[in-house]
Design a protein around this motif. Structure first.
Motif, PDB file in Angstrom:
ATOM      1  N   LYS A 101       0.848  -1.202   0.000  1.00  0.00           N
ATOM      2  CA  LYS A 101       0.000   0.000   0.000  1.00  0.00           C
ATOM      3  C   LYS A 101       0.885   1.254   0.000  1.00  0.00           C
ATOM      4  N   CYS A 150      -2.449  -2.050  -3.483  1.00  0.00           N
ATOM      5  CA  CYS A 150      -3.318  -0.878  -3.395  1.00  0.00           C
ATOM      6  C   CYS A 150      -2.682   0.228  -4.238  1.00  0.00           C
ATOM      7  N   THR A 153      -4.027   5.935  -2.111  1.00  0.00           N
ATOM      8  CA  THR A 153      -4.725   6.111  -0.842  1.00  0.00           C
ATOM      9  C   THR A 153      -5.219   7.547  -0.701  1.00  0.00           C
ATOM     10  N   ALA A 184      -7.576   2.703  -1.972  1.00  0.00           N
ATOM     11  CA  ALA A 184      -8.068   3.052  -0.636  1.00  0.00           C
ATOM     12  C   ALA A 184      -8.750   4.415  -0.677  1.00  0.00           C
ATOM     13  N   GLY A 203     -12.105  -0.587  -2.130  1.00  0.00           N
ATOM     14  CA  GLY A 203     -11.362  -0.301  -0.913  1.00  0.00           C
ATOM     15  C   GLY A 203     -11.854   0.959  -0.228  1.00  0.00           C
ATOM     16  N   ASP A 205     -11.326   3.384   3.349  1.00  0.00           N
ATOM     17  CA  ASP A 205     -10.773   3.729   4.654  1.00  0.00           C
ATOM     18  C   ASP A 205     -11.960   4.125   5.530  1.00  0.00           C
ATOM     19  N   THR A 246      -9.676  -0.973   3.660  1.00  0.00           N
ATOM     20  CA  THR A 246      -8.233  -0.795   3.530  1.00  0.00           C
ATOM     21  C   THR A 246      -7.633  -0.163   4.790  1.00  0.00           C
TER      22      THR A 246
END
Length: 333
Positions: A101, A150, A153, A184, A203, A205, A246
């Motif tokens: 990630k 991933c 993010t 993410a 994904g 968060d 994630t």
């Protein structure tokens, strides 16, 4: 014979379905200055985790800067590709699977979702820099045959303003890495992410607000999840992709379920029970669902014996009552 063959088919389908329902019980393994050894991995095994998110970093100067700096001598060992590889190899010796990630850090800790260029030239420069960054880690993921990569993010403005780039980037990643892919998205971003159909997991968060109480009980957190679940499930059904958290977790502070994404150190009233109750409710809401793949608790430090504890007001579950909650749920799934 015909009935016997049908029985074999049904049994094989049941075995296959059972394998698919095994959850990703993950920890977000924080990069450090040092290489890791078995003493750092034993607590991960003991909490019944079967996955770890390994998170090397690239850095940008500010929200309008198009240049991503990574793999420099000034970075901590665990933030580099060399460090990530060492972490991965050590964890996998213990049967821990990996989500790689790679993440961006904006100096001064500004939110990555607000990264936005001010000109077309800067957007193109950012795209070139990000591709160099993420493709290096796609190559590492392929080299090590990692289970999951991933691709970004919490980069909402980048995705929103340059969707064509992201679709092309995913195609390029797939020419390098043949494992599973996710992205993410922040808890309030995933509804607008355009490329879920190109990935293997949706994904999220998962810092959804679930309660305004100082010490929320499990029941009110379960109630607080209901509106979010309907939105999450709608997206899952639309793309026919499993949901993966994630990141998930709560701080051990008062009002932990109100704005779970906040990490300000000024929020320092320790409340271990609030962390326990919000975490229980999350597990009770999601871990029983077959459309839910699992998740990665935020966050897990390598030096287990020195972090967390009953006076700690941050996210880590280590050496707190919530660690037993996570251990028990991970043992069930």
């Amino acid at each position: 014979m015909k009935n016997y063959g049908l029985l074999i088919l049904v049994l094989s389908m049941l075995v296959s379905c059972k394998g698919q329902t095994k959850k990703i019980n993950g920890v977000s393994f924080v990069a450090s200055r040092d290489a890791i050894n078995q003493s750092h991995i034993d607590p991960v095994v003991e909490v019944n985790a079967n996955y770890a998110a390994i998170m090397p970093f690239g850095f940008v100067k500010d929200l309008q800067s198009p240049k991503i700096v990574f793999n420099t001598e000034r970075q901590w060992f665990g933030e580099t590709s060399k460090g990530a590889k060492q972490y991965i190899e050590a964890l996998r010796k213990n049967g821990i699977k990996i989500m790689l990630k790679p993440q961006i850090w904006v100096w001064h800790g500004e939110f990555t979702g607000y990264i936005k260029m001010t000109s077309e030239d800067h957007w193109k420069a950012l795209e070139a820099s990000y591709s160099k960054f993420i493709l290096e880690y796609a190559k590492l993921a392929q080299e090590l045959k990692l289970e999951l990569l991933c691709i970004g993010t919490e980069l909402e403005y980048f995705v929103e303003n340059r969707p064509e780039y992201w679709f092309e980037l995913i195609k390029e990643i797939k020419t390098i890495y043949n494992g599973k892919l996710t992205y993410a998205a922040n808890w309030d971003e995933f509804k607008r992410t355009p490329f879920w159909g190109e990935l293997d997991f949706i994904g999220v968060d998962a810092y959804f607000p679930v309660s305004d109480s100082k010490t929320p009980n499990v029941e009110e957190c379960l109630k607080g999840w209901k509106a979010h679940v309907s939105v999450i499930k709608e997206k899952q059904e639309r793309f026919n992709k499993p949901i993966l958290f994630t990141e998930f977790g709560y701080r051990s502070v008062d009002f932990s379920g109100k704005e779970p994404w906040k990490s300000e150190r000024s929020m320092n009233s320790v409340n271990l029970q609030a962390q326990v109750n919000t975490t229980k409710a999350l597990f009770e809401t999601f871990w029983k669902e077959d459309w839910f793949a699992g998740g990665f608790v935020w966050k897990w430090f390598h030096n287990h014996e020195l972090v967390g504890g009953k006076d700690n007001f941050m996210f880590t579950p280590q050496n707190k009552p919530v660690e037993d909650i996570i251990r028990n749920y991970y043992n069930l799934n």
